[in-house]
Design a protein around this motif. Structure first.
Motif, PDB file in Angstrom:
ATOM      1  N   ALA A  94       0.843  -1.193   0.000  1.00  0.00           N
ATOM      2  CA  ALA A  94       0.000   0.000   0.000  1.00  0.00           C
ATOM      3  C   ALA A  94       0.877   1.241   0.000  1.00  0.00           C
ATOM      4  CB  ALA A  94      -0.910   0.013   1.225  1.00  0.00           C
ATOM      5  N   VAL A  95       0.331   2.325  -0.506  1.00  0.00           N
ATOM      6  CA  VAL A  95       1.008   3.618  -0.477  1.00  0.00           C
ATOM      7  C   VAL A  95       0.256   4.486   0.525  1.00  0.00           C
ATOM      8  CG1 VAL A  95       1.614   5.668  -1.840  1.00  0.00           C
ATOM      9  CG2 VAL A  95       1.736   3.400  -2.886  1.00  0.00           C
ATOM     10  N   MET A  96       0.987   5.216   1.358  1.00  0.00           N
ATOM     11  CA  MET A  96       0.343   6.108   2.324  1.00  0.00           C
ATOM     12  C   MET A  96       0.799   7.545   2.100  1.00  0.00           C
ATOM     13  SD  MET A  96       0.809   6.376   6.466  1.00  0.00           S
ATOM     14  CE  MET A  96      -0.223   5.050   7.037  1.00  0.00           C
ATOM     15  N   THR A  97      -0.117   8.476   2.271  1.00  0.00           N
ATOM     16  CA  THR A  97       0.245   9.886   2.261  1.00  0.00           C
ATOM     17  C   THR A  97      -0.627  10.616   3.259  1.00  0.00           C
ATOM     18  OG1 THR A  97       0.749  11.769   0.823  1.00  0.00           O
ATOM     19  CG2 THR A  97      -1.363  10.675   0.464  1.00  0.00           C
ATOM     20  N   ILE A  98      -0.438  11.942   3.348  1.00  0.00           N
ATOM     21  CA  ILE A  98      -1.276  12.752   4.225  1.00  0.00           C
ATOM     22  C   ILE A  98      -1.928  13.834   3.382  1.00  0.00           C
ATOM     23  CG2 ILE A  98       0.653  14.245   4.923  1.00  0.00           C
ATOM     24  CD1 ILE A  98      -0.742  14.248   7.775  1.00  0.00           C
ATOM     25  N   GLU A  99      -3.191  14.170   3.736  1.00  0.00           N
ATOM     26  CA  GLU A  99      -3.870  15.194   2.955  1.00  0.00           C
ATOM     27  C   GLU A  99      -3.067  16.502   3.027  1.00  0.00           C
ATOM     28  OE1 GLU A  99      -7.707  16.001   4.661  1.00  0.00           O
ATOM     29  OE2 GLU A  99      -6.900  16.329   6.653  1.00  0.00           O
ATOM     30  N   THR A 100      -3.132  17.400   2.052  1.00  0.00           N
ATOM     31  CA  THR A 100      -3.965  17.316   0.893  1.00  0.00           C
ATOM     32  C   THR A 100      -3.142  17.072  -0.355  1.00  0.00           C
ATOM     33  OG1 THR A 100      -5.542  18.838   1.901  1.00  0.00           O
ATOM     34  CG2 THR A 100      -5.667  18.601  -0.473  1.00  0.00           C
ATOM     35  N   THR A 104      -4.978   7.679   2.820  1.00  0.00           N
ATOM     36  CA  THR A 104      -4.692   9.076   3.111  1.00  0.00           C
ATOM     37  C   THR A 104      -4.902   9.362   4.579  1.00  0.00           C
ATOM     38  OG1 THR A 104      -5.558   9.603   0.921  1.00  0.00           O
ATOM     39  CG2 THR A 104      -5.258  11.441   2.441  1.00  0.00           C
ATOM     40  N   ALA A 105      -3.826   9.735   5.274  1.00  0.00           N
ATOM     41  CA  ALA A 105      -3.974  10.169   6.668  1.00  0.00           C
ATOM     42  C   ALA A 105      -4.613  11.555   6.664  1.00  0.00           C
ATOM     43  CB  ALA A 105      -2.607  10.199   7.342  1.00  0.00           C
ATOM     44  N   ARG A 106      -5.458  11.808   7.678  1.00  0.00           N
ATOM     45  CA  ARG A 106      -6.154  13.089   7.768  1.00  0.00           C
ATOM     46  C   ARG A 106      -5.628  13.877   8.946  1.00  0.00           C
ATOM     47  NH1 ARG A 106     -10.982  12.248   4.526  1.00  0.00           N
ATOM     48  NH2 ARG A 106     -11.337  14.434   4.994  1.00  0.00           N
ATOM     49  N   GLU A 111      -4.474  11.093  11.556  1.00  0.00           N
ATOM     50  CA  GLU A 111      -5.173   9.840  11.821  1.00  0.00           C
ATOM     51  C   GLU A 111      -5.607   9.145  10.538  1.00  0.00           C
ATOM     52  OE1 GLU A 111      -8.197  11.327  14.402  1.00  0.00           O
ATOM     53  OE2 GLU A 111      -9.590  11.612  12.764  1.00  0.00           O
ATOM     54  N   LEU A 112      -5.899   7.865  10.687  1.00  0.00           N
ATOM     55  CA  LEU A 112      -6.243   7.025   9.550  1.00  0.00           C
ATOM     56  C   LEU A 112      -7.375   6.090  10.005  1.00  0.00           C
ATOM     57  CD1 LEU A 112      -4.949   6.427   6.668  1.00  0.00           C
ATOM     58  CD2 LEU A 112      -3.768   4.541   7.773  1.00  0.00           C
ATOM     59  N   PRO A 113      -8.368   5.849   9.145  1.00  0.00           N
ATOM     60  CA  PRO A 113      -9.441   4.913   9.533  1.00  0.00           C
ATOM     61  C   PRO A 113      -8.861   3.542   9.881  1.00  0.00           C
ATOM     62  CG  PRO A 113     -10.014   6.047   7.496  1.00  0.00           C
ATOM     63  CD  PRO A 113      -8.597   6.408   7.812  1.00  0.00           C
ATOM     64  N   THR A 114      -9.370   2.924  10.920  1.00  0.00           N
ATOM     65  CA  THR A 114      -8.831   1.630  11.361  1.00  0.00           C
ATOM     66  C   THR A 114      -8.928   0.563  10.265  1.00  0.00           C
ATOM     67  OG1 THR A 114     -10.994   1.235  12.334  1.00  0.00           O
ATOM     68  CG2 THR A 114      -9.235   1.845  13.828  1.00  0.00           C
ATOM     69  N   ARG A 115      -9.956   0.683   9.411  1.00  0.00           N
ATOM     70  CA  ARG A 115     -10.095  -0.360   8.404  1.00  0.00           C
ATOM     71  C   ARG A 115      -9.276  -0.093   7.142  1.00  0.00           C
ATOM     72  NH1 ARG A 115     -16.410   0.117   6.559  1.00  0.00           N
ATOM     73  NH2 ARG A 115     -16.829   1.479   8.314  1.00  0.00           N
ATOM     74  N   ALA A 116      -8.518   1.019   7.128  1.00  0.00           N
ATOM     75  CA  ALA A 116      -7.827   1.412   5.886  1.00  0.00           C
ATOM     76  C   ALA A 116      -6.651   0.493   5.547  1.00  0.00           C
ATOM     77  CB  ALA A 116      -7.349   2.858   5.999  1.00  0.00           C
ATOM     78  N   LEU A 117      -6.004  -0.061   6.571  1.00  0.00           N
ATOM     79  CA  LEU A 117      -4.733  -0.743   6.342  1.00  0.00           C
ATOM     80  C   LEU A 117      -4.707  -2.089   7.070  1.00  0.00           C
ATOM     81  CD1 LEU A 117      -2.298   0.378   4.774  1.00  0.00           C
ATOM     82  CD2 LEU A 117      -1.433   1.306   6.914  1.00  0.00           C
ATOM     83  N   LEU A 169       6.622  13.233   7.824  1.00  0.00           N
ATOM     84  CA  LEU A 169       7.009  11.881   7.406  1.00  0.00           C
ATOM     85  C   LEU A 169       7.232  10.999   8.624  1.00  0.00           C
ATOM     86  CD1 LEU A 169       9.485  12.904   4.566  1.00  0.00           C
ATOM     87  CD2 LEU A 169       7.225  11.874   4.263  1.00  0.00           C
ATOM     88  N   THR A 170       7.871  11.552   9.649  1.00  0.00           N
ATOM     89  CA  THR A 170       8.081  10.808  10.899  1.00  0.00           C
ATOM     90  C   THR A 170       6.732  10.427  11.503  1.00  0.00           C
ATOM     91  OG1 THR A 170      10.015  12.205  11.203  1.00  0.00           O
ATOM     92  CG2 THR A 170       9.386  10.845  13.058  1.00  0.00           C
ATOM     93  N   GLY A 171       5.779  11.360  11.436  1.00  0.00           N
ATOM     94  CA  GLY A 171       4.433  11.071  11.921  1.00  0.00           C
ATOM     95  C   GLY A 171       3.813   9.899  11.174  1.00  0.00           C
ATOM     96  N   MET A 172       3.973   9.893   9.857  1.00  0.00           N
ATOM     97  CA  MET A 172       3.407   8.785   9.078  1.00  0.00           C
ATOM     98  C   MET A 172       4.100   7.467   9.402  1.00  0.00           C
ATOM     99  SD  MET A 172       2.168  10.141   5.364  1.00  0.00           S
ATOM    100  CE  MET A 172       3.286  11.467   4.953  1.00  0.00           C
ATOM    101  N   GLU A 173       5.403   7.508   9.654  1.00  0.00           N
ATOM    102  CA  GLU A 173       6.103   6.292  10.087  1.00  0.00           C
ATOM    103  C   GLU A 173       5.493   5.760  11.384  1.00  0.00           C
ATOM    104  OE1 GLU A 173      10.615   6.622   8.249  1.00  0.00           O
ATOM    105  OE2 GLU A 173      10.269   7.406  10.269  1.00  0.00           O
TER     106      GLU A 173
END
Lengths: 279, 279
Positions: free
Chosen positions: B131-137, B156-158, B185-191, B210-214
């Motif tokens: 999967a690929v992850m990013t943060i809005e927008t 997409t993290a919000r 945050e990210l929906p629990t069912r997303a990943l 990026l550290t946050g997304m990690e």
């Protein structure tokens, strides 16, 4: 280069550049081949796409002529995909509090986005569209997918001011889900004056957000080329907008009994699929 | 069906389904052709892609074998595109207050997104990415482009809670541009648990996002498969992150003198382009 190799490269080249006029001399030079051979290649390509009803190759005659590839799906593909999508949406685990529907999996799936993008691009293939507009956040995936197949830029209206986009133009709109007046804005440099703008969004309830985007298009001295949503929630009767296309119509959400009913929207009746039948 | 028509359809079919194993019997049935003919077709396709250095066709032998198309660009394409992009980014009108850079035109351009998506998909073509992850927008366009060529979902993290996505998992992170602790945050069912996640974003200054997304990836019991950004602002020395790939490095922004300097990032040195040379 042999015909077989030319056909592979030509297919790839054209698919990567939809709605773009490529001249015959360009291909003749690229493959070091006679224009007559290139014409024969293109006839094969055109015929193959037409038999599968999954694309149109249009030839423009004359000195400045050439060929362009138009992503275009036949009705059988539209029927099949939208029926399948509707039944996938009828999954009760998608129901969220407040009558919302979880669609992030569809909007994050490359194969769904390809199909959805191709379908919407089919509907507007012969309309004048210079840009696609949406509003953050979930509409972006849709706008990008459509823009890819129409090969035009897409722009994203924001719900709050961002320092990273410079000067903006804003409008107020009625956010029906929140039942209040909100603000959306777009960077001034995002949209040239006089553009024909196709508005897309993932989900429509009252239509307030779409009306807001229409207002934004007008603020930029641009024209609305169309309004298209992935899902409309039909049971919400007070629509603020009339002319729109929906791919999927959600006719019922019962949060208590955990029932959600979906079917293909007016996309099927509002799209002219006859271009394949005439050829 | 004739070979010429098969080649057109096969090219289109495979390009629309990157990183997907298609069995020889499937094609044999689709075209009502002998498996030996299909093998010859695929050899032509493979050869054509390799000569142009714009894709790899990999054959998997055996009963459960078949072929898959891997989007993969040769170094000459990467060099050319990134040099061109860097010089387009060196346009002083992109400089925004606060040392930000206007990139919305690039991130809204279908042809740029195609090239950028193909390049990043080249870098991770042989990595395990689920999967690929990013943060809005603005990262969304990038994530979608990469996900398309790796043919995996993107999430997409919000930055703020949305009622339309149900339950979420959140982490705190240091937003260096705002110099404060924020929440994503990210929906629990997303990943799904155990996924290998490629993190992408449009712009990196300090690396806090990026550290946050990690951190978010770890909260989902997943693994970081890589971190890749379109632009890094190199002059900001206090980076919170080490291992990342950047396509473009912005080495200087002088808001007073209206100067912006950009060059290709470490992407070129960190990508293995040798797969074409061996073949």
């Amino acid at each position: 280069m042999k015909r077989s190799e030319r056909l592979v490269d030509m297919t790839k080249y054209l698919m990567e550049r939809p709605h773009t006029l490529i001249s015959l001399p360009f291909f003749a030079k690229r493959y070091d081949a006679a224009k007559s051979s290139i014409s024969e290649d293109l006839a094969i390509l055109k015929h193959t796409l037409a038999s599968n009803q999954d694309g149109i190759l249009e030839t423009v005659a004359g000195a400045s002529g050439g060929v362009h590839y138009i992503p275009y799906l036949g009705q059988k593909h539209a029927d099949k995909y939208l029926s399948d999508l509707a039944s996938r949406i009828e999954d009760p685990s998608r129901i969220l509090p407040g009558g919302f529907v979880y669609l992030s999996d569809v909007l994050g799936n490359s194969q769904d986005l390809r199909r959805i993008g191709e379908l919407i691009a089919t509907r507007y293939a012969y309309s004048d569209v210079d840009a696609v507009m949406t509003i953050e956040t979930k509409g972006i995936a849709l706008a990008q997918a459509v823009a890819r197949y129409l090969n035009v830029p897409f722009v994203t209206a924001r719900k709050r001011s961002k320092v990273t986009e410079g000067a903006t133009v804003s409008v107020n709109y009625i956010s029906s889900s929140l039942d209040r007046v909100s603000k959306m804005e777009l960077p001034t440099r995002a949209l040239p004056k006089g553009s024909n703008v196709l508005i897309v969004d993932d989900f429509m309830k009252g239509g307030g957000t779409l009306t807001g985007m229409e207002g934004l298009v007008k603020e930029f001295s641009c024209t609305v080329a169309g309004v298209c949503v992935l899902c409309e929630a039909d049971f919400d009767k007070q629509k603020l907008i009339d002319n729109y296309i929906s791919l999927i119509k959600i006719s019922k959400i019962d949060t208590q009994k955990r029932i959600i009913l979906a079917e293909p929207g007016n996309f099927l009746s509002e799209t002219d699929f006859s271009r394949f039948q005439n050829k």
